[in-house]
Design an enzyme around this catalytic site. Structure first.
Site, PDB file in Angstrom:
ATOM      1  N   LYS A 182       0.866  -1.189   0.000  1.00 18.69           N
ATOM      2  CA  LYS A 182       0.000   0.000   0.000  1.00 18.69           C
ATOM      3  C   LYS A 182       0.899   1.234   0.000  1.00 18.69           C
ATOM      4  O   LYS A 182       1.954   1.243   0.660  1.00 18.69           O
ATOM      5  CB  LYS A 182      -0.866  -0.052   1.264  1.00 18.69           C
ATOM      6  CG  LYS A 182      -1.956   1.000   1.359  1.00 18.69           C
ATOM      7  CD  LYS A 182      -2.786   0.751   2.624  1.00 18.69           C
ATOM      8  CE  LYS A 182      -3.915   1.735   2.809  1.00 18.69           C
ATOM      9  NZ  LYS A 182      -4.711   1.433   4.028  1.00 18.69           N
ATOM     10  N   SER A 200      -9.446   1.173   3.118  1.00 14.36           N
ATOM     11  CA  SER A 200      -8.627   1.982   2.244  1.00 14.36           C
ATOM     12  C   SER A 200      -7.525   1.197   1.534  1.00 14.36           C
ATOM     13  O   SER A 200      -6.888   1.723   0.624  1.00 14.36           O
ATOM     14  CB  SER A 200      -7.999   3.132   3.033  1.00 14.36           C
ATOM     15  OG  SER A 200      -7.157   2.630   4.060  1.00 14.36           O
ATOM     16  N   GLY A 224     -11.125  -0.943   9.777  1.00 14.25           N
ATOM     17  CA  GLY A 224     -11.792  -1.582   8.641  1.00 14.25           C
ATOM     18  C   GLY A 224     -11.005  -1.661   7.350  1.00 14.25           C
ATOM     19  O   GLY A 224     -11.463  -2.281   6.388  1.00 14.25           O
ATOM     20  N   SER A 225      -9.837  -1.065   7.265  1.00 16.37           N
ATOM     21  CA  SER A 225      -9.176  -0.888   5.969  1.00 16.37           C
ATOM     22  C   SER A 225      -8.422  -2.095   5.425  1.00 16.37           C
ATOM     23  O   SER A 225      -7.982  -2.075   4.275  1.00 16.37           O
ATOM     24  CB  SER A 225      -8.238   0.318   6.012  1.00 16.37           C
ATOM     25  OG  SER A 225      -8.988   1.498   5.923  1.00 16.37           O
TER      26      SER A 225
END
Ligand SMILES: *[C@@H]1O[C@H](CO)[C@@H](O)[C@H](O)[C@H]1NC(C)=O
Ligand SMILES: *[C@@H]1O[C@H](CO)[C@@H](O)[C@H](O)[C@H]1NC(C)=O
Ligand SMILES: *[C@@H]1O[C@H](CO)[C@@H](O)[C@H](O)[C@H]1NC(C)=O
Ligand SMILES: *[C@@H]1O[C@H](CO)[C@@H](O)[C@H](O)[C@H]1NC(C)=O
Ligand SMILES: CC(=O)N[C@H]1CO[C@H](CO)[C@@H](O)[C@@H]1O
Ligand SMILES: CC(=O)N[C@H]1CO[C@H](CO)[C@@H](O)[C@@H]1O
Length: 556
Positions: free
Chosen positions: A117, A199, A222-223
């Site tokens: 990421k 994300s 939550g990503s």
């Protein structure tokens, strides 16, 4: 930070019926010609076997993945999963190929490509940027590799490139999930223009169709879980402090974590075993138990036998996002039956005493808003150079306003502005932080585990089921659960995206107390091995890259 609220709200009004997709059987072996693993699904172990046998090299693998990325990233379905390729990857692969032959493998990830990421730092001299998707960091020079990258390099992994993401790990404000200024709108491979969730969107998309072997994402709330859920993957959001955040563009040191997004629990366990560990540059890691377990030892298909798994129903019944989605509920009930069939006792309900308070608490936002300003300012200050001239959150907001074509500022700055207005870690902040721990851990996950003598909790992954673990700093392991049926009503999820949509996956999450990853991985593995849900449905045809190792090996 959060999965996109607008789009997930849509799931509430869909009247879906759960339909199991057709099981896709693995390609039949042809013994007359050399067989290469299908890169759509290939596991770390399978690739290591081929590398060890000299069937192909890491150079071949990097070339194949580069070609697969080219097929679908900006062409064809335009998935926009990958931001940058590593210009040094082929040279690194060649060195690691020689080393494999001369001195042998360094680890299970020796010569295996991994995608990061874009909020995870890599030294600029290697040729890649670290920007969290923002033009304000283009060309910036970070002081060093992220702690997890140092571990990956030492283990012989090849950093293949940087993945697109929701800009600033979705802390920017009301932008669509998976959108960044630099990368544009990344897209799910399971339905044209479907939301990939964020994300860690690009990491999820890339892993889902074999644009790379394994990937890393980050989760504040939550990503990792949500992209794992939307992209048919295994995901591990580790305990706060198991993996180093040094060199990761921050939201909050009190919630940020780094973890794998992969096609199998086995691959996730391999990656986590390598990236976990203490790092003097992130003192939260110093509190972790040592030594780091070898998480691959947890991979036991009978692990649920005799264990007690609780269902904290109130977390999702009160979740206005998933609470009324019959598709999610039916799939989840079926999962509970599977867990029982594997010999576990399902305790249902096993509610978190704090569930109703969590649903209305604003403490998490207070903590993240305060931390983001402090830590992002420190990130800008830590840079050796930043060509944009941006040196603070205040200047970032100005930069976005000054560059509307690149950064779409109007109406999309709300979170940055809210964070900029905070005034530091005062007593309100520390009260909120303490209260979060109480809600998430003491009167939350730990209370439920203790009251019912449980080994873990289980929840559907969609929606806001990640909040208790996020504010507690506790782990989540997610595996594929089901796919939206072909007759689901397609809804708009953002300016360029739809959700739900036919064939778009959802996941199942196992949750537990601090540093319970070993057990959670074991339970997720047992469930995965029993169901093999990932294999039941593939991406849409145009999103499946066609290049394979057979197109690369022996060709010049
Ligand atoms: C960063 O991105 C720019 C623009 O795409 C590119 O020219 C540069 O080579 C990249 N790498 C570094 C280290 O700046
Ligand atoms: C990490 O160090 C900072 C200051 O250097 C300190 O305020 C903080 O309490 C430490 N945190 C942990 C978890 O040790
Ligand atoms: C934290 O949440 C609790 C419960 O919702 C609430 O009473 C309290 O006011 C919140 N704290 C702050 C600072 O908002
Ligand atoms: C702490 O700072 C916040 C703004 O960041 C402010 O709203 C709050 O009132 C402050 N609390 C105290 C006790 O000063
Ligand atoms: C590797 C790759 O294809 N990167 C692209 C990501 O998207 C941006 C914006 O379209 C392109 O400029 C990059 O080339
Ligand atoms: C805050 C909130 O909405 N709490 C509700 C959660 O769900 C239970 C069961 O439906 C209700 O009783 C609570 O009021």
């Amino acid at each position: 930070m959060y999965p996109h609220r607008i789009l997930t709200c849509i799931a509430l009004i869909c009247l879906a019926v759960f339909v199991q997709g057709n099981f896709v059987s693995p390609a039949r072996r042809d013994t007359s010609t050399p067989q290469f693993p299908d890169l759509y699904e290939a596991s770390v172990d399978e690739l290591q076997a081929g590398l060890d046998a000299g069937q192909f090299t890491s150079v071949d693998l990097v070339k194949a993945y580069f070609a697969r990325i080219e097929e679908v990233n900006l062409q064809g379905p335009e998935l926009r999963a990958v931001l940058e390729l590593n210009p040094s990857a082929l040279a690194l692969a060649a060195e690691l190929d020689v080393e494999r032959k001369t001195t042998g493998k360094r680890s299970a990830l020796h010569g295996i490509p991994i995608l990061l990421k874009d909020n995870i730092a890599t030294v600029a001299s290697e040729g890649m940027n670290t920007t969290a998707g923002s033009f304000s960091l283009l060309g910036s020079i970070v002081p060093r590799d992220a702690g997890v990258v140092t571990r990956l390099r030492k283990a012989g992994a090849i950093i293949l490139g940087k993945a697109n993401l929701s800009e600033w790990a979705h802390f920017r404000g009301n932008v669509a999930s998976g959108w960044s200024g630099r990368g544009g709108q990344s897209l799910n491979a399971y339905f044209p223009n479907a939301d990939p969730c964020g994300s860690s969107s690009g990491s999820g998309i890339a892993a889902s169709i074999g644009l790379v072997t394994v990937t890393l994402g980050t989760e504040t709330d939550g990503s990792i879980t949500c992209p794992a859920s939307h992209n048919n993957l295994a995901g591990i959001k580790p305990t706060l402090g198991l993996t180093s955040r040094a060199g990761v563009i921050p939201i909050s040191e009190h919630q940020d974590t780094v973890g794998p997004l992969t096609r199998s629990v086995t691959d996730a366990a391999i990656v986590l075993s390598i990236i976990a560990g203490k790092d003097p540059n992130d003192n939260f890691t110093l509190a972790q138990p040592s030594p780091v377990p070898d998480f691959t030892k947890a991979l036991n298909p009978n692990a649920l036998q005799g264990r007690r798994i609780g269902v904290p129903r109130r977390v999702f019944l009160n979740d206005t996002i998933t609470g009324n989605d019959p598709f999610v509920n039916v799939a989840f009930e079926a999962a509970l039956e599977t867990i029982k069939s594997l010999g576990a006792t399902v305790v249902d309900p096993a509610n978190l005493p704090s569930a109703d308070e969590i649903a209305i608490s604003n403490n998490e936002t207070i903590v993240l808003d305060v931390d983001f300003k402090i830590q992002l300012d420190a990130w800008f200050t830590s840079l050796i150079r930043n060509p944009s001239g941006v040196r603070s959150l205040a200047e970032l907001i100005q930069f976005d306003n000054d560059n509307p074509a690149e950064e779409e500022p109007e109406g999309f700055e709300d979170h940055l502005i809210e964070s900029e207005a905070t005034t530091g870690r005062n007593s309100t902040f520390f009260q909120s932080l303490a209260f979060d721990h109480e809600l998430g851990a003491t009167r939350g996950i730990d209370a439920a585990l203790k009251a019912h003598n449980l080994d873990a909790l289980v929840l559907p992954a969609p929606g806001f089921t990640t909040v208790p673990a996020a504010i507690a700093g506790y782990p989540i392991v997610t595996v594929p659960l089901a796919f939206y049926p072909d007759d689901v009503v397609i809804a708009s999820a953002g300016p360029e995206t739809v959700y739900p949509a036919p064939g778009v996956p959802i996941g199942l999450s196992f949750l537990g107390t601090a540093f319970s990853e070993f057990d959670l991985i074991a339970f997720a593995f047992a469930y995965e091995q029993k169901t093999h849900t990932r294999l039941a449905r593939k991406a849409f045809a145009a999103a499946i890259p066609t290049i394979q190792l057979s197109d690369i090996v022996g060709k010049s």
